[in-house]
Write an enzyme that holds these catalytic residues in place. Structure first.
Site, PDB file in Angstrom:
ATOM      1  N   ASN A  48      17.206 -22.576   5.141  1.00 35.05           N
ATOM      2  CA  ASN A  48      16.257 -21.708   4.433  1.00 35.05           C
ATOM      3  C   ASN A  48      17.009 -20.786   3.482  1.00 35.05           C
ATOM      4  O   ASN A  48      18.123 -20.339   3.763  1.00 35.05           O
ATOM      5  CB  ASN A  48      15.342 -20.932   5.392  1.00 35.05           C
ATOM      6  CG  ASN A  48      16.068 -20.134   6.455  1.00 35.05           C
ATOM      7  OD1 ASN A  48      17.176 -20.463   6.857  1.00 35.05           O
ATOM      8  ND2 ASN A  48      15.432 -19.076   6.928  1.00 35.05           N
ATOM      9  N   ILE A  49      16.371 -20.517   2.344  1.00 38.88           N
ATOM     10  CA  ILE A  49      16.980 -19.715   1.275  1.00 38.88           C
ATOM     11  C   ILE A  49      15.938 -18.694   0.827  1.00 38.88           C
ATOM     12  O   ILE A  49      14.896 -19.072   0.266  1.00 38.88           O
ATOM     13  CB  ILE A  49      17.407 -20.620   0.094  1.00 38.88           C
ATOM     14  CG1 ILE A  49      18.349 -21.734   0.586  1.00 38.88           C
ATOM     15  CG2 ILE A  49      18.063 -19.779  -1.000  1.00 38.88           C
ATOM     16  CD1 ILE A  49      18.614 -22.821  -0.442  1.00 38.88           C
ATOM     17  N   GLU A  50      16.220 -17.436   1.130  1.00 37.76           N
ATOM     18  CA  GLU A  50      15.227 -16.383   0.845  1.00 37.76           C
ATOM     19  C   GLU A  50      15.460 -15.747  -0.528  1.00 37.76           C
ATOM     20  O   GLU A  50      16.466 -16.015  -1.198  1.00 37.76           O
ATOM     21  CB  GLU A  50      15.283 -15.340   1.961  1.00 37.76           C
ATOM     22  CG  GLU A  50      14.942 -15.974   3.304  1.00 37.76           C
ATOM     23  CD  GLU A  50      14.860 -15.007   4.462  1.00 37.76           C
ATOM     24  OE1 GLU A  50      15.385 -13.873   4.358  1.00 37.76           O
ATOM     25  OE2 GLU A  50      14.264 -15.397   5.483  1.00 37.76           O
ATOM     26  N   CYS A  59      11.820 -23.001   2.791  1.00 33.05           N
ATOM     27  CA  CYS A  59      12.171 -23.329   4.175  1.00 33.05           C
ATOM     28  C   CYS A  59      13.258 -24.405   4.213  1.00 33.05           C
ATOM     29  O   CYS A  59      13.424 -25.187   3.260  1.00 33.05           O
ATOM     30  CB  CYS A  59      10.954 -23.868   4.909  1.00 33.05           C
ATOM     31  SG  CYS A  59       9.647 -22.671   5.181  1.00 33.05           S
ATOM     32  N   GLU A  61      13.278 -27.157   5.910  1.00 28.53           N
ATOM     33  CA  GLU A  61      12.730 -28.523   5.877  1.00 28.53           C
ATOM     34  C   GLU A  61      12.484 -28.973   4.445  1.00 28.53           C
ATOM     35  O   GLU A  61      12.800 -30.098   4.050  1.00 28.53           O
ATOM     36  CB  GLU A  61      11.394 -28.586   6.641  1.00 28.53           C
ATOM     37  CG  GLU A  61      11.492 -28.191   8.103  1.00 28.53           C
ATOM     38  CD  GLU A  61      11.254 -26.700   8.344  1.00 28.53           C
ATOM     39  OE1 GLU A  61      11.797 -25.869   7.587  1.00 28.53           O
ATOM     40  OE2 GLU A  61      10.531 -26.385   9.301  1.00 28.53           O
ATOM     41  N   CYS A  97       6.504 -24.803   9.467  1.00 26.90           N
ATOM     42  CA  CYS A  97       5.333 -24.070   8.960  1.00 26.90           C
ATOM     43  C   CYS A  97       4.329 -25.060   8.355  1.00 26.90           C
ATOM     44  O   CYS A  97       4.628 -26.231   8.126  1.00 26.90           O
ATOM     45  CB  CYS A  97       5.766 -23.029   7.934  1.00 26.90           C
ATOM     46  SG  CYS A  97       6.061 -23.697   6.287  1.00 26.90           S
ATOM     47  N   CYS A 100       5.386 -26.821   5.057  1.00 28.40           N
ATOM     48  CA  CYS A 100       6.335 -27.929   5.280  1.00 28.40           C
ATOM     49  C   CYS A 100       5.622 -29.142   5.878  1.00 28.40           C
ATOM     50  O   CYS A 100       5.946 -30.286   5.537  1.00 28.40           O
ATOM     51  CB  CYS A 100       7.491 -27.474   6.158  1.00 28.40           C
ATOM     52  SG  CYS A 100       8.608 -26.335   5.295  1.00 28.40           S
TER      53      CYS A 100
END
Ligand code: THU
Length: 141
Positions: A48-50, A59, A61, A97, A100
């Protein structure tokens, strides 16, 4: 769809756990790793990369799925997902989620395997049909 060996699933689970080390999570401190097994045997990984603007956050996935699709790979057999607070091994199983699940529906069959991983030897296995029944699709796969 041919069966996936226990050893291949264990390796996929280990890759998902390893990918948590690359998560960029300065806001949630919740690290998720994913490892996606393509039907041709290739494995694509993601974390995940915010983002400070929050909504661009992606996310683990979807990172893995989009890496694969952007390299011409669109048929998948399984994904392993491992998530939990940064700095510790996952204490719980981390389900994907809804967004995804919708993206999986675009590229994966109903029997696509979803592994929720705590350790390489401790994972729960579901199908996409179980986690996302009666889904919206315009294309029948
Ligand atoms: N996250 C994932 O990477 N995958 C999921 O399916 C659930 C949520 C990430 C997004 C965000 O960076 C953090 O977990 C907390 O929501």
């Amino acid at each position: 769809m041919k069966d996936i060996s226990g050893n291949a699933l264990r390796q996929l689970a280990a890759e998902a756990l390893r990918m948590r080390g690359f998560s960029y999570t300065p806001y949630s401190h919740f690290n998720v790793g994913a490892a996606l097994l393509a039907e041709d045997g290739r494995v694509f990984t993601g974390c995940n990369i915010e983002n400070s603007s929050f909504s661009p956050t992606v996310c683990a996935e979807r990172t893995a799925i989009f890496k694969a699709v952007s390299e011409g790979c669109t048929r998948f057999a399984a994904i392993a997902i491992a998530g939990g607070p940064a700095g510790a091994e996952p204490a719980d199983y981390c389900p994907p989620c809804g967004v995804c699940r919708q993206v999986m529906t675009e590229f994966c069959g109903r029997d696509f395997k979803i592994l929720l991983v705590r350790t390489p030897d401790d994972y729960k296995e579901y199908t996409l049909e179980e986690l996302f029944p009666f889904s919206f699709e315009l294309l029948r796969r």
